[in-house]
Design an enzyme around this catalytic site. Structure first.
Site, PDB file in Angstrom:
ATOM      1  N   ARG A 101       1.049  -1.517  -0.156  1.00 26.61           N
ATOM      2  CA  ARG A 101       0.347   0.027   0.129  1.00 26.61           C
ATOM      3  C   ARG A 101       0.991   1.388  -0.104  1.00 26.61           C
ATOM      4  NH1 ARG A 101      -4.532   0.867   4.606  1.00 26.61           N
ATOM      5  NH2 ARG A 101      -3.379   1.421   5.666  1.00 26.61           N
ATOM      6  N   TYR A 102       2.196   1.375   0.528  1.00 27.88           N
ATOM      7  CA  TYR A 102       2.608   2.404   0.663  1.00 27.88           C
ATOM      8  C   TYR A 102       4.377   2.056  -0.387  1.00 27.88           C
ATOM      9  CZ  TYR A 102       0.396   3.182   4.713  1.00 27.88           C
ATOM     10  OH  TYR A 102      -1.342   3.489   5.740  1.00 27.88           O
ATOM     11  N   ARG A 117       7.096  -0.109   1.387  1.00 23.93           N
ATOM     12  CA  ARG A 117       7.012  -0.976   2.606  1.00 23.93           C
ATOM     13  C   ARG A 117       5.698  -1.809   2.061  1.00 23.93           C
ATOM     14  NH1 ARG A 117       6.585   3.727   4.060  1.00 23.93           N
ATOM     15  NH2 ARG A 117       4.628   4.319   6.038  1.00 23.93           N
ATOM     16  N   CYS A 155      -2.812 -16.832  15.938  1.00 24.58           N
ATOM     17  CA  CYS A 155      -2.147 -15.288  16.858  1.00 24.58           C
ATOM     18  C   CYS A 155      -2.257 -16.896  19.014  1.00 24.58           C
ATOM     19  CB  CYS A 155      -3.070 -14.585  17.084  1.00 24.58           C
ATOM     20  SG  CYS A 155      -3.141 -13.522  16.092  1.00 24.58           S
ATOM     21  N   CYS A 174      -7.204 -10.727  19.975  1.00 24.77           N
ATOM     22  CA  CYS A 174      -8.144  -9.134  20.497  1.00 24.77           C
ATOM     23  C   CYS A 174      -9.347  -9.063  20.330  1.00 24.77           C
ATOM     24  CB  CYS A 174      -6.433  -8.546  19.749  1.00 24.77           C
ATOM     25  SG  CYS A 174      -4.655  -8.456  20.290  1.00 24.77           S
ATOM     26  N   CYS A 216      -9.947  -6.273  16.964  1.00 22.26           N
ATOM     27  CA  CYS A 216      -8.384  -6.887  15.606  1.00 22.26           C
ATOM     28  C   CYS A 216      -9.155  -6.589  15.189  1.00 22.26           C
ATOM     29  CB  CYS A 216      -8.158  -8.446  15.594  1.00 22.26           C
ATOM     30  SG  CYS A 216      -7.649  -9.052  14.329  1.00 22.26           S
ATOM     31  N   ARG A 219      -7.816  -6.852  12.203  1.00 20.21           N
ATOM     32  CA  ARG A 219      -7.227  -7.800  11.162  1.00 20.21           C
ATOM     33  C   ARG A 219      -8.158  -8.797  10.933  1.00 20.21           C
ATOM     34  NH1 ARG A 219      -2.599  -6.963   9.800  1.00 20.21           N
ATOM     35  NH2 ARG A 219      -1.993  -5.033   8.852  1.00 20.21           N
ATOM     36  N   ASP A 254      -9.513   0.895  14.187  1.00 21.39           N
ATOM     37  CA  ASP A 254     -10.106   0.878  13.076  1.00 21.39           C
ATOM     38  C   ASP A 254     -11.581   0.969  12.693  1.00 21.39           C
ATOM     39  OD1 ASP A 254      -7.437   2.101  11.233  1.00 21.39           O
ATOM     40  OD2 ASP A 254      -6.814  -0.219  11.815  1.00 21.39           O
ATOM     41  N   ASP A 302      -5.709   5.079  10.389  1.00 18.72           N
ATOM     42  CA  ASP A 302      -5.306   4.581   9.231  1.00 18.72           C
ATOM     43  C   ASP A 302      -7.057   5.206   9.163  1.00 18.72           C
ATOM     44  OD1 ASP A 302      -5.050   3.011   7.211  1.00 18.72           O
ATOM     45  OD2 ASP A 302      -3.914   1.643   8.149  1.00 18.72           O
ATOM     46  N   LYS A 353      -2.945   5.454   6.720  1.00 14.96           N
ATOM     47  CA  LYS A 353      -1.579   5.873   7.908  1.00 14.96           C
ATOM     48  C   LYS A 353      -1.528   7.602   7.609  1.00 14.96           C
ATOM     49  CE  LYS A 353      -0.395   1.761  10.502  1.00 14.96           C
ATOM     50  NZ  LYS A 353       0.448   0.956   8.664  1.00 14.96           N
TER      51      LYS A 353
END
Ligand code: PLP
Ligand code: SF4
Length: 379
Positions: free
Chosen positions: A107-108, A111, A120, A124, A127, A129, A303, A340, A347
């Site tokens: 996306r950037y 990176r 995981c 969480c 989360c 994602r 988010d 974001d 971001k």
């Protein structure tokens, strides 16, 4: 099997096991009521993607028994997760749009992010994602998002080989982020194979590992793992701590093992209601992190992901707390407060001086290209 793998297998994934440690609140009970082995009870009211439940015993040892305990809020599910607010969606960051290959997000310009699996240490509840991290096999629980497993379900080394080919043709990429899912849930041999594949294709890549394992399952950070990662320097590790009480002596020791092996450590926190949405907690968090050798890197505005509204602390509060914190903390201790931008803006660091323009209940934020995005002040 190594000790950490045994501890990972012994995680608490069932209601009955959890109830041996604490009395569930009605909201928590209602979440577990929806689950029955083999699937969710069909219920059109459950709108948000489903994230399984798992806790490590190490985490449980640090968690208080009160319903408003900051570690409990982060990890014990409540029925509010079924809700989807009008401002929310399951992929607000449009990661799918920026995915040239399955499990790779570019996306950037400089990176890329590589999904190192879907598992995981624990899940969480906020989360973002959740549409792809949760692996039903990991906990024996269902995963209610169709079409996900075939996107990153293939062998991780095959995917890494494809991604490394892509990176050979994209020299503008300087950093590789291994994230997920949690890369440190992979055994040492798989992790080695992954790093070798990428470094063979691009010896100049800076590698960043995003992991919550040092915090939720500190026994994962064995001395051999720390040494192994040290041999691939420069490797940076980004951990995730949201409340100072997460930093138990075992966690601090795990972080020190990484530090001694030459791995620079940074932290990303998520701004969470009832967990760290106060100036005092964030101040303590920063000083505890620095004392453990970790630089506070980001504080993320939550988010706009479906099912997480009850955990998101509002942007308006983040702005006022960060404005106050900046007066009191050193530059090293002050995280960047970032959001974001929903709709794929990427971001940005939230401007504090002056704060963003507020109108009609929305903040107006600008991306680096000058495009304007709006974000709910109280959402
Ligand atoms: C967050 C993120 C990064 C890393 O961004 P930094 O600001 O450098 O930490 C890279 N790729 C994706 C897709 C991300 O979401
Ligand atoms: S460790 Fe990260 S990816 Fe995994 S459940 Fe927590 S927030 Fe989601």
């Amino acid at each position: 099997m190594e000790l950490w793998q045994q501890e990972w297998k012994d995680r608490i994934t069932r209601r009955a096991e959890l109830e041996r440690f604490l009395e569930l609140t009605p909201e928590e009970r209602a979440w577990f009521d929806r689950y029955e082995p083999g699937g969710w009870k069909a219920d059109p009211a459950f709108l948000a993607p489903f994230l399984p439940f798992a806790l490590t015993r190490s985490w449980l040892g640090r968690m208080g028994r009160q319903p408003d305990d900051p570690l409990r809020i982060q990890t014990v599910p409540r029925i509010a997760e079924a809700r989807q607010l009008p401002c929310e969606s399951s992929d607000p960051l449009f990661e799918a749009v920026h995915s040239p290959l399955p499990g790779l997000v570019h996306r950037y310009e400089d990176r890329v992010l590589f999904y190192a699996g879907r598992q995981c240490g624990l899940y969480c509840r906020y989360c973002f994602r959740r549409h792809l991290t949760a692996d039903p096999e990991a906990t024996g629980q269902p995963f209610a998002e169709p079409g996900v497993s075939d996107s990153i379900g293939r062998s991780i080394c095959d995917r890494a080989r494809e991604a490394s080919q892509y990176l050979k043709g994209h020299r503008e990429v300087k950093e590789l982020l291994l994230s997920g899912g949690d890369p440190l849930t992979l055994p040492d041999e798989t992790l080695t194979a992954l790093i070798e594949i990428f470094r063979a294709a691009r010896g100049d890549l800076i590698i960043r590992i995003g992991s919550r394992m040092p915090v939720v399952l500190p026994s994962r950070i064995t001395s051999p793992l720390a040494r192994l990662l040290g041999t691939y320097a420069p490797i940076y590790m980004i951990i995730q701590v949201n409340h100072p009480r997460e930093l138990s002596p075992e966690v601090v020791e795990a972080l020190q093992r990484l530090g001694r092996a030459g791995i620079p450590l940074l932290n990303q926190s998520v701004f969470l209601r009832g967990v760290n949405d106060s100036e005092g907690v964030l101040r303590d968090l920063s000083s505890s992190l620095l004392a453990a050798g970790v630089i506070p890197y980001y504080l993320f505005q939550g988010d706009l992901v479906a099912g997480t509204g009850h955990l998101r602390a509002p942007l308006s509060k983040g702005i006022s707390i960060m404005r106050a914190l900046r007066q009191r903390l050193s530059g090293l201790a002050t995280p960047r407060y970032a959001v974001d931008l929903p709709g794929g803006g990427g971001k940005i660091v939230v401007p504090l001086d002056p704060p963003p323009r507020l109108d009609g209940g929305n903040y107006h934020l600008t991306d680096p290209q000058g495009r304007e995005f709006s974000y709910p002040a109280e959402g």
